[in-house]
Design an enzyme around this catalytic site. Sequence first.
Site, PDB file in Angstrom:
ATOM      1  N   ARG A  46       0.840  -1.200   0.000  1.00  0.00           N
ATOM      2  CA  ARG A  46       0.000   0.000   0.000  1.00  0.00           C
ATOM      3  C   ARG A  46       0.879   1.256   0.000  1.00  0.00           C
ATOM      4  NH1 ARG A  46      -2.989  -3.138   3.710  1.00  0.00           N
ATOM      5  NH2 ARG A  46      -2.205  -1.933   5.489  1.00  0.00           N
ATOM      6  N   LYS A 136     -13.053  14.796   3.841  1.00  0.00           N
ATOM      7  CA  LYS A 136     -14.172  14.268   3.060  1.00  0.00           C
ATOM      8  C   LYS A 136     -15.016  13.306   3.889  1.00  0.00           C
ATOM      9  CE  LYS A 136     -14.487  10.705   0.671  1.00  0.00           C
ATOM     10  NZ  LYS A 136     -14.466   9.519  -0.217  1.00  0.00           N
ATOM     11  N   LYS A 219     -19.484  16.881  -3.584  1.00  0.00           N
ATOM     12  CA  LYS A 219     -19.012  15.753  -4.408  1.00  0.00           C
ATOM     13  C   LYS A 219     -20.191  14.802  -4.626  1.00  0.00           C
ATOM     14  CE  LYS A 219     -15.639  12.006  -4.705  1.00  0.00           C
ATOM     15  NZ  LYS A 219     -14.459  11.327  -4.146  1.00  0.00           N
TER      16      LYS A 219
END
Length: 340
Positions: A46, A136, A219
């Site tokens: 990752r 977010k 969004k």
Amino acid sequence: MDTEKIIDTAKELVADNKGIIAMDEGIENCNKRFATVNIPQTIEYRRDYRDLIITTPNLSDYISGLILCDETIRQFREDRTPFISFIIESGIIPGIKVDKGEKKMAGHYGEMITEGIDGLEERLTEYALLGARFAKWRVEIIIDNYIPSRGGIDANAHTIARFAAICQEVGLVPIIEPEVMMTGEHTISRCYDVTKDVLHSVFNQLYKQGVLLEGIILKPNMVISGMQCPSQATVIEVAEATINCMLQTVPAAVQGIAFLSGGQSCKLASEHLNEINKTMTHKVPWALTFSYSRAIQLPVLEIWKGKHDNIEIAQCELLHRVICNYAARRGDYSTTLERA
């Protein structure tokens, strides 16, 4: 609340025809994507993948912001440079995903509620100190025969509004993501009605919570047919329905709209964004940009496959997809550009 700082950051996120990459949707989702192309699901892989993204040459020419997760914002490059420091120095604004995912909503069969409000102010304060300038929060709205319900919509709208208020309190720009899912057999008309209902509820709650609209980025999903719908809407129909829905629901004070890609293919997401900007920008008061994840990253993962020798060509693919969407934001995307 530092109003001027928040508004300036929101403006910067949607300036110069640039977009936002949701490069991290958390460890679980990252591992799922790795599994599809047989990449080992380890912290090392990752880290390597995130390093591939942030070191892509010229990325800041087309991308204004990168959305990280908790693991990524704390990671380092091989030379011990913090990822977030490298991102800032490259001229890109770092952000952070802070919701803790969706859980089944009690009393509402088939519906989901997003968790993560408890302790959010403390977490956001830490992320701001680490260098994040926006955050977010996503809610998931599923369309089926009898859902979403009024209770499900309003509960998620209230939670996302509380997130936004807390965000601005600590000086971060909230990116608000109420995603009406593409899964299902619903028509574009049904998607329009649900999206309109969801956005009405979201902005009603934002008003009640005293959120500064000039300091947020919305969004949303595009208004589109369900993936299993036998009659798929055309690109022109999607553009018209999407913007008409936004005009019915989104206040002019909102700084910008950064569309998510949902389950769209890479090319279709670019085509829809292009049609929206080519034919609809004269109708709207907001910047219309993209905040894509899968529609940028899937072909990159398929090329990289976790192998060091594939990094350069994978970065070329990443930059290609970013350039396609940068062009689509200007209404200049074409099949010629896609082939190039």
